[in-house]
Design a protein around this motif. Structure first.
Motif, PDB file in Angstrom:
ATOM      1  N   PRO A 146       0.791  -1.237   0.000  1.00 47.84           N
ATOM      2  CA  PRO A 146       0.000   0.000   0.000  1.00 47.84           C
ATOM      3  C   PRO A 146       0.819   1.281   0.000  1.00 47.84           C
ATOM      4  N   GLY A 147       2.032   1.249   0.575  1.00 47.54           N
ATOM      5  CA  GLY A 147       2.850   2.462   0.629  1.00 47.54           C
ATOM      6  C   GLY A 147       3.297   2.950  -0.731  1.00 47.54           C
ATOM      7  N   GLY A 148       3.260   2.080  -1.747  1.00 45.31           N
ATOM      8  CA  GLY A 148       3.632   2.476  -3.101  1.00 45.31           C
ATOM      9  C   GLY A 148       5.121   2.684  -3.271  1.00 45.31           C
ATOM     10  N   ASN A 149       5.501   3.118  -4.480  1.00 40.88           N
ATOM     11  CA  ASN A 149       6.915   3.335  -4.760  1.00 40.88           C
ATOM     12  C   ASN A 149       7.323   4.774  -4.431  1.00 40.88           C
ATOM     13  N   LEU A 150       8.607   5.061  -4.590  1.00 37.65           N
ATOM     14  CA  LEU A 150       9.125   6.377  -4.212  1.00 37.65           C
ATOM     15  C   LEU A 150       8.556   7.486  -5.074  1.00 37.65           C
ATOM     16  N   ASN A 151       8.166   7.163  -6.299  1.00 42.05           N
ATOM     17  CA  ASN A 151       7.527   8.160  -7.155  1.00 42.05           C
ATOM     18  C   ASN A 151       6.085   8.399  -6.757  1.00 42.05           C
ATOM     19  N   HIS A 152       5.467   7.371  -6.205  1.00 42.73           N
ATOM     20  CA  HIS A 152       4.050   7.445  -5.875  1.00 42.73           C
ATOM     21  C   HIS A 152       3.766   8.467  -4.782  1.00 42.73           C
ATOM     22  N   ASN A 153       4.680   8.589  -3.860  1.00 39.62           N
ATOM     23  CA  ASN A 153       4.463   9.492  -2.723  1.00 39.62           C
ATOM     24  C   ASN A 153       5.733  10.281  -2.438  1.00 39.62           C
ATOM     25  N   LYS A 154       5.888  11.409  -3.115  1.00 42.09           N
ATOM     26  CA  LYS A 154       7.081  12.235  -2.934  1.00 42.09           C
ATOM     27  C   LYS A 154       7.003  13.095  -1.681  1.00 42.09           C
ATOM     28  N   LEU A 206      17.537  -0.116 -11.283  1.00 42.82           N
ATOM     29  CA  LEU A 206      17.209   0.638 -10.075  1.00 42.82           C
ATOM     30  C   LEU A 206      16.738   2.046 -10.417  1.00 42.82           C
ATOM     31  N   HIS A 207      15.580   2.417  -9.953  1.00 43.13           N
ATOM     32  CA  HIS A 207      15.059   3.776 -10.042  1.00 43.13           C
ATOM     33  C   HIS A 207      13.880   3.874  -9.085  1.00 43.13           C
ATOM     34  N   MET A 208      13.311   5.036  -8.955  1.00 44.77           N
ATOM     35  CA  MET A 208      12.316   5.281  -7.915  1.00 44.77           C
ATOM     36  C   MET A 208      11.040   4.456  -8.081  1.00 44.77           C
ATOM     37  N   ASP A 209      10.720   4.061  -9.311  1.00 50.14           N
ATOM     38  CA  ASP A 209       9.513   3.256  -9.527  1.00 50.14           C
ATOM     39  C   ASP A 209       9.673   1.828  -9.026  1.00 50.14           C
ATOM     40  N   ASN A 210      10.898   1.351  -8.914  1.00 46.81           N
ATOM     41  CA  ASN A 210      11.147  -0.033  -8.510  1.00 46.81           C
ATOM     42  C   ASN A 210      11.552  -0.166  -7.052  1.00 46.81           C
ATOM     43  N   ILE A 211      11.361   0.901  -6.291  1.00 47.34           N
ATOM     44  CA  ILE A 211      11.646   0.874  -4.860  1.00 47.34           C
ATOM     45  C   ILE A 211      10.362   1.215  -4.112  1.00 47.34           C
ATOM     46  N   LEU A 212       9.858   0.250  -3.359  1.00 45.46           N
ATOM     47  CA  LEU A 212       8.607   0.396  -2.616  1.00 45.46           C
ATOM     48  C   LEU A 212       8.898   0.679  -1.147  1.00 45.46           C
ATOM     49  N   ILE A 213       7.914   1.258  -0.484  1.00 45.93           N
ATOM     50  CA  ILE A 213       8.006   1.460   0.961  1.00 45.93           C
ATOM     51  C   ILE A 213       6.829   0.758   1.625  1.00 45.93           C
ATOM     52  N   ASP A 214       7.140  -0.264   2.397  1.00 47.98           N
ATOM     53  CA  ASP A 214       6.134  -0.948   3.200  1.00 47.98           C
ATOM     54  C   ASP A 214       6.041  -0.187   4.517  1.00 47.98           C
ATOM     55  N   GLU A 215       5.091   0.723   4.594  1.00 41.83           N
ATOM     56  CA  GLU A 215       5.014   1.609   5.758  1.00 41.83           C
ATOM     57  C   GLU A 215       4.640   0.860   7.026  1.00 41.83           C
ATOM     58  N   ALA A 216       3.823  -0.187   6.893  1.00 45.40           N
ATOM     59  CA  ALA A 216       3.422  -0.955   8.077  1.00 45.40           C
ATOM     60  C   ALA A 216       4.629  -1.660   8.701  1.00 45.40           C
ATOM     61  N   ALA A 217       5.528  -2.148   7.851  1.00 38.96           N
ATOM     62  CA  ALA A 217       6.729  -2.832   8.344  1.00 38.96           C
ATOM     63  C   ALA A 217       7.902  -1.876   8.511  1.00 38.96           C
ATOM     64  N   ASP A 218       7.723  -0.614   8.092  1.00 42.25           N
ATOM     65  CA  ASP A 218       8.790   0.387   8.156  1.00 42.25           C
ATOM     66  C   ASP A 218      10.021  -0.118   7.405  1.00 42.25           C
ATOM     67  N   CYS A 237      11.589  -4.246  -6.013  1.00 43.73           N
ATOM     68  CA  CYS A 237      10.755  -5.064  -6.879  1.00 43.73           C
ATOM     69  C   CYS A 237      11.267  -4.993  -8.315  1.00 43.73           C
ATOM     70  N   ASP A 238      10.684  -5.806  -9.186  1.00 41.99           N
ATOM     71  CA  ASP A 238      10.958  -5.854 -10.625  1.00 41.99           C
ATOM     72  C   ASP A 238      12.400  -6.243 -10.931  1.00 41.99           C
ATOM     73  N   PHE A 239      12.617  -7.541 -11.055  1.00 45.29           N
ATOM     74  CA  PHE A 239      13.945  -8.075 -11.347  1.00 45.29           C
ATOM     75  C   PHE A 239      14.060  -8.578 -12.785  1.00 45.29           C
ATOM     76  N   SER A 240      13.221  -8.072 -13.664  1.00 39.88           N
ATOM     77  CA  SER A 240      13.220  -8.554 -15.047  1.00 39.88           C
ATOM     78  C   SER A 240      14.468  -8.156 -15.818  1.00 39.88           C
ATOM     79  N   MET A 241      15.210  -7.145 -15.332  1.00 38.12           N
ATOM     80  CA  MET A 241      16.426  -6.700 -16.023  1.00 38.12           C
ATOM     81  C   MET A 241      17.692  -7.111 -15.267  1.00 38.12           C
ATOM     82  N   ALA A 242      17.576  -8.049 -14.347  1.00 40.25           N
ATOM     83  CA  ALA A 242      18.727  -8.487 -13.564  1.00 40.25           C
ATOM     84  C   ALA A 242      19.806  -9.084 -14.467  1.00 40.25           C
ATOM     85  N   LYS A 243      21.060  -8.871 -14.065  1.00 45.88           N
ATOM     86  CA  LYS A 243      22.208  -9.352 -14.838  1.00 45.88           C
ATOM     87  C   LYS A 243      23.263  -9.904 -13.893  1.00 45.88           C
TER      88      LYS A 243
END
Length: 284
Positions: A96-104, A134-146, A151-157
């Motif tokens: 629910p906390g969304g990614n870093l872009n979702h809630n600036k 790595l960018h702000m859309d692929n970094i989430l914040i789980d606020e309940a767990a602090d 997320c999104d490992f489709s470009m992993a190398k």
């Protein structure tokens, strides 16, 4: 994609595509859904929509195949099945906390940056791979767990020396953008490198030499504390590059003895989106 029974995920939880109610489309191939028989369960489903994505999503599935890979890495919750038990997508729990872009407007914590670097250390040293996108859309914040969650490992190398350097640069640019909300500096860096050297480069020299970063975001401590921690972490990791054992992520499905494994285009109506590997192409 493939028959569930022909994969290493045969005993994993599943959901039927027909039993999903779409609540929101993040992209044409990534949906927020709820289960028709359990409306309180919300999942983010990533569908396989074209040939290019088949290898990438299988790679991501293999990376996430352990239910609790790392507390700051979003695991697979279940697989989405279509006719004849074909896998047509994978689902993760909705954060629910969304990614870093979702809630600036959220106050970003230094402890979350430390959680990010701890997750990257796990990927680099224990798994031998880099996140690769790595960018702000692929970094989430789980606020309940602090807790910060990747997320999104489709470009992993594989974690080669150059890929690790690229990852360090991506982390620095991401934190710079998070703190300053300046999304043009990176584009200028890439354009300058292409003009001068004819190559795409995320080198961070232009922002590292700045005496201070203009703070436009909410932070729980001085911005210099973030920069200091990041500099020290990268310096320490550069000194240990030789100890990283690179491992190329798996991209192909495992077949059973019957050899029935095959690919199938999903029929859920999504047309997919072009994979965006250059960070400046993301809409901030």
């Amino acid at each position: 994609m493939a028959y569930l029974a022909d994969t290493v995920f045969a005993d994993w939880p599943t959901a039927r595509y027909a039993g999903l109610n779409v609540l929101h489309q993040f992209t044409p191939r990534v949906h927020l859904v709820q289960l028709a028989d359990n409306p309180e369960t919300r999942l983010v489903v990533k569908y396989i929509t074209n040939n290019m994505m088949k290898g990438n999503i299988w790679k991501e599935m293999n990376i996430l195949k352990r239910q609790q890979l790392h507390p700051s890495i979003l695991p697979i919750d279940r697989f989405i099945l279509h006719n004849n038990n074909y896998i047509v997508g994978m689902a993760t729990k909705f954060v629910p906390g969304g990614n870093l872009n979702h809630n600036k407007n959220r106050t970003f914590k230094l402890k979350w940056l430390k959680q990010l670097t701890e997750a990257l250390d796990f990927l680099h040293f224990d798994q031998g791979i880099v996140h690769g996108d790595l960018h702000m859309d692929n970094i989430l914040i789980d606020e309940a767990a602090d807790r910060l969650v990747l997320c999104d490992f489709s470009m992993a190398k594989e974690a080669t020396e150059q890929n690790l350097m690229d990852e360090f640069w991506s982390v620095t640019w991401t934190i710079y953008e998070l703190i300053t909300l300046d999304f043009k500096a990176e584009e200028e860096q890439v354009q300058n490198s292409q003009h001068q050297y004819g190559v795409y480069s995320l080198n961070t020299e232009s922002i590292e030499k700045l005496p201070s970063w203009p703070v436009r975001a909410k932070l729980d401590c001085d911005a210099e504390a973030f920069r200091k921690y990041l500099r020290e972490w990268i310096k320490m990791r550069k000194e240990t590059l030789q100890s990283v054992k690179a491992r190329k992520p798996e991209t192909m499905a495992n077949s059973s003895e019957q050899g029935r494994s095959q690919w199938e285009e999903p029929t859920h109506g999504c047309h997919g989106v072009q994979s965006r590997t250059i960070r400046i192409n993301y809409q901030h």
